[in-house]
Enzyme design. Structure first.
Site, PDB file in Angstrom:
ATOM      1  CB  SER A  69      -0.439 -39.075 -29.034  1.00  0.00           C
ATOM      2  OG  SER A  69       0.683 -39.846 -29.446  1.00  0.00           O
ATOM      3  CG  ASP A 218       5.564 -41.383 -22.846  1.00  0.00           C
ATOM      4  OD1 ASP A 218       6.503 -40.657 -23.221  1.00  0.00           O
ATOM      5  OD2 ASP A 218       4.386 -41.213 -23.237  1.00  0.00           O
ATOM      6  CG  HIS A 221       3.792 -39.102 -26.149  1.00  0.00           C
ATOM      7  ND1 HIS A 221       3.632 -40.333 -25.542  1.00  0.00           N
ATOM      8  CD2 HIS A 221       2.954 -39.080 -27.212  1.00  0.00           C
ATOM      9  CE1 HIS A 221       2.714 -41.022 -26.203  1.00  0.00           C
ATOM     10  NE2 HIS A 221       2.286 -40.287 -27.223  1.00  0.00           N
TER      11      HIS A 221
END
Length: 246
Positions: A69, A218, A221
């Site tokens: 990601s 979060d 990221h």
């Protein structure tokens, strides 16, 4: 990378450890919860060209950005991923670079290993360099460092077999997983870089982790500003890797 440098980088991890703890709790609490990191899409959709920008003159240098990601651009708009930002910086520096983004959110090193040859086989031509960044999801799932090492080694072996140089963007385990896990995990990337004579950027989140202004909610990221910060640090190393003789 010497041990004392890794230790200095690990001091930046307190907030990351908390973010990981929260994310791990969500992943382990049960199947009814939606994970922070989505499942990978079908393999056929895992390779897409980075958004085009005007290319400078000179021979085209093709780079395969293969990761999770942090490469895919999780939580960001199209064109805001790390490979996008790196391509823009390389082109502004006069390097006619095309970065193919093969990042898949949620990929562990094992998942990456399964699709690595597929990604290379489906390139229009052999890339000049592979930018390889996996391991974050292994940490989230507390996968054995031995397993992570074996998967990363298999991908490095495949790249070597094809004669393609690799630049590694490393990952580090947060302190809350314990000193032994951290020692075994953190050494993977330095060992691989030495064994395969690969370029290494030791910690992909260096300079952004723990800074709320550079991270998404979060705390795992980077946001768009954080991606730009990472790209500014990684681009010079990437340019150096492109200049290395085969």
């Amino acid at each position: 990378m010497e041990t004392n440098i890794l230790e200095k980088q690990m001091r930046r991890w307190p907030l990351y450890g908390g973010g990981l703890a929260l994310l791990q709790a969500g992943l382990l609490a049960g199947c009814d919860r939606t994970p922070e990191i989505p499942a990978p899409p079908p393999a056929a959709n895992t390779i897409s060209p980075v958004a085009a920008t005007p290319a400078p003159r000179g021979p085209e240098r093709v780079i395969l950005a293969f990761g999770d990601s942090l490469y895919a651009g999780y939580g960001l708009d199209r064109g805001q991923s790390l490979p996008d930002a790196l391509q823009d910086r390389l082109r502004k520096d006069g390097i006619n670079a095309t970065i193919v983004n093969a990042g898949v959110s949620g990929d562990t090193s094992a998942a990456g290993r399964q699709r690595f040859a597929f990604a290379l086989d489906n390139m229009k031509r052999r890339p000049d360099l592979i930018l390889l960044g996996l391991g974050g999801n292994d940490v989230l799932r507390q996968i054995s460092p031995d397993e992570t090492r074996a998967n990363m080694t298999a991908m490095m072996d495949e790249a070597k077999r094809r004669g393609i140089p690799v630049m590694l963007t490393g990952m580090m385990a947060p302190p809350n997983l314990g000193p032994e896990y951290s020692r075994q995990f953190n050494s993977i990337w330095t060992d691989l870089a030495k064994s395969y004579d690969a370029t290494l950027y030791p910690f992909i989140l260096d300079g952004v982790i723990g800074n709320a202004g550079l991270m998404q909610a979060d705390r795992v990221h980077p946001n768009r500003t954080g991606v730009d910060r990472i790209a500014a640090r990684v681009a010079p190393v990437l340019e150096s890797a492109l200049g290395q003789p085969r």
